[in-house]
Design a protein around this motif. Structure first.
Motif, short mmCIF file in Angstrom:
data_model
loop_
_atom_site.label_atom_id
_atom_site.label_comp_id
_atom_site.label_asym_id
_atom_site.label_seq_id
_atom_site.Cartn_x
_atom_site.Cartn_y
_atom_site.Cartn_z
N SER A 6 0.83 -1.21 0.00
CA SER A 6 0.00 0.00 0.00
C SER A 6 0.86 1.26 0.00
O SER A 6 0.47 2.27 -0.57
CB SER A 6 -0.96 0.01 1.19
N VAL A 7 2.02 1.21 0.62
CA VAL A 7 2.93 2.36 0.62
C VAL A 7 3.42 2.63 -0.80
O VAL A 7 3.49 3.77 -1.25
CB VAL A 7 4.10 2.15 1.59
N GLU A 8 3.74 1.56 -1.54
CA GLU A 8 4.20 1.72 -2.92
C GLU A 8 3.09 2.31 -3.80
O GLU A 8 3.34 3.18 -4.61
CB GLU A 8 4.64 0.38 -3.50
N ALA B 53 2.50 6.04 -3.10
CA ALA B 53 3.57 6.90 -3.62
C ALA B 53 3.36 7.22 -5.09
O ALA B 53 3.83 8.24 -5.58
CB ALA B 53 4.92 6.23 -3.42
N ASN B 54 2.64 6.36 -5.82
CA ASN B 54 2.41 6.58 -7.24
C ASN B 54 1.07 7.24 -7.55
O ASN B 54 0.73 7.42 -8.71
CB ASN B 54 2.50 5.24 -7.99
N LEU B 55 0.29 7.57 -6.55
CA LEU B 55 -0.99 8.22 -6.78
C LEU B 55 -0.76 9.69 -7.15
O LEU B 55 0.09 10.35 -6.55
CB LEU B 55 -1.88 8.14 -5.54
N PRO B 56 -1.50 10.21 -8.13
CA PRO B 56 -1.32 11.60 -8.55
C PRO B 56 -1.52 12.59 -7.40
O PRO B 56 -0.80 13.58 -7.29
CB PRO B 56 -2.38 11.82 -9.63
N SER C 217 -7.98 15.56 -14.73
CA SER C 217 -7.27 14.80 -15.76
C SER C 217 -6.19 13.91 -15.15
O SER C 217 -5.95 12.81 -15.64
CB SER C 217 -6.67 15.73 -16.81
N LEU C 218 -5.56 14.36 -14.07
CA LEU C 218 -4.54 13.55 -13.41
C LEU C 218 -5.16 12.32 -12.74
O LEU C 218 -4.51 11.29 -12.61
CB LEU C 218 -3.78 14.39 -12.37
N CYS C 219 -6.41 12.43 -12.34
CA CYS C 219 -7.11 11.30 -11.70
C CYS C 219 -7.47 10.21 -12.70
O CYS C 219 -7.78 9.08 -12.30
CB CYS C 219 -8.39 11.77 -11.02
N GLY C 220 -7.45 10.51 -13.97
CA GLY C 220 -7.92 9.57 -14.99
C GLY C 220 -7.26 8.22 -14.97
O GLY C 220 -7.92 7.20 -15.17
N ASP C 221 -5.96 8.15 -14.71
CA ASP C 221 -5.23 6.89 -14.73
C ASP C 221 -4.97 6.32 -13.34
O ASP C 221 -4.27 5.33 -13.19
CB ASP C 221 -3.88 7.06 -15.45
N CYS C 222 -5.56 6.92 -12.32
CA CYS C 222 -5.31 6.50 -10.95
C CYS C 222 -5.95 5.13 -10.69
O CYS C 222 -7.12 4.92 -11.01
CB CYS C 222 -5.89 7.53 -9.98
N PRO C 223 -5.20 4.20 -10.09
CA PRO C 223 -5.76 2.87 -9.83
C PRO C 223 -6.83 2.87 -8.74
O PRO C 223 -7.60 1.92 -8.64
CB PRO C 223 -4.53 2.05 -9.39
N LEU C 224 -6.92 3.92 -7.95
CA LEU C 224 -7.91 4.00 -6.86
C LEU C 224 -9.03 4.99 -7.17
O LEU C 224 -9.78 5.37 -6.27
CB LEU C 224 -7.22 4.39 -5.55
N ARG C 225 -9.18 5.38 -8.43
CA ARG C 225 -10.16 6.40 -8.81
C ARG C 225 -11.57 6.03 -8.38
O ARG C 225 -12.27 6.84 -7.78
CB ARG C 225 -10.10 6.66 -10.32
#
Length: 120
Positions: A11-13, A16-19, A41-49
């Protein structure tokens, strides 16, 4: 147990990669419509969107960008309007964007929640 053998906290990794962790957090709570659109637009590729959006809807977030959507006064709005009276063109575009927001919420399974309301 040495630190070298300690289990890796995935979860830490991910965080760290979240916009929203990489960029200035004020971007997601800006008053400027252009900055909010950038945050969306930065949220578009977020894995936790999807989880972020569902949590914001559940908490009735009062403002900010959550899960790629703009919240204002606890409602999802298609875009943040600048101060002053809107132009007629903007009012028409807002109506179209409101339909698009409803479709995106439905696509994420959030259309049937009673806590979701869309601002006109």
């Amino acid at each position: 147990m040495s630190l070298a053998l300690a289990p890796l906290d995935v979860s830490v990794e991910i965080e760290a990669n979240l916009p929203c962790r990489k960029f200035d957090p004020d971007l997601w709570f800006s008053d400027a419509p252009a900055q909010l659109e950038l945050a969306k637009s930065l949220c578009g590729d977020c894995p936790l969107r999807v989880e972020c959006l569902a949590g914001a809807v559940e908490r009735n977030e009062p403002w900010g960008v959550w899960g790629g959507e703009i919240f204002e006064r606890g409602a999802v709005v298609p875009r943040k309007r600048p101060r002053g009276r809107p132009r007629k063109v903007d009012v028409a575009r807002d109506a179209e964007l409101a339909v698009e927001v409803k479709e995106r919420l439905a696509a994420n399974g959030l259309d049937s929640r009673s806590s979701v309301r869309l601002a006109a």
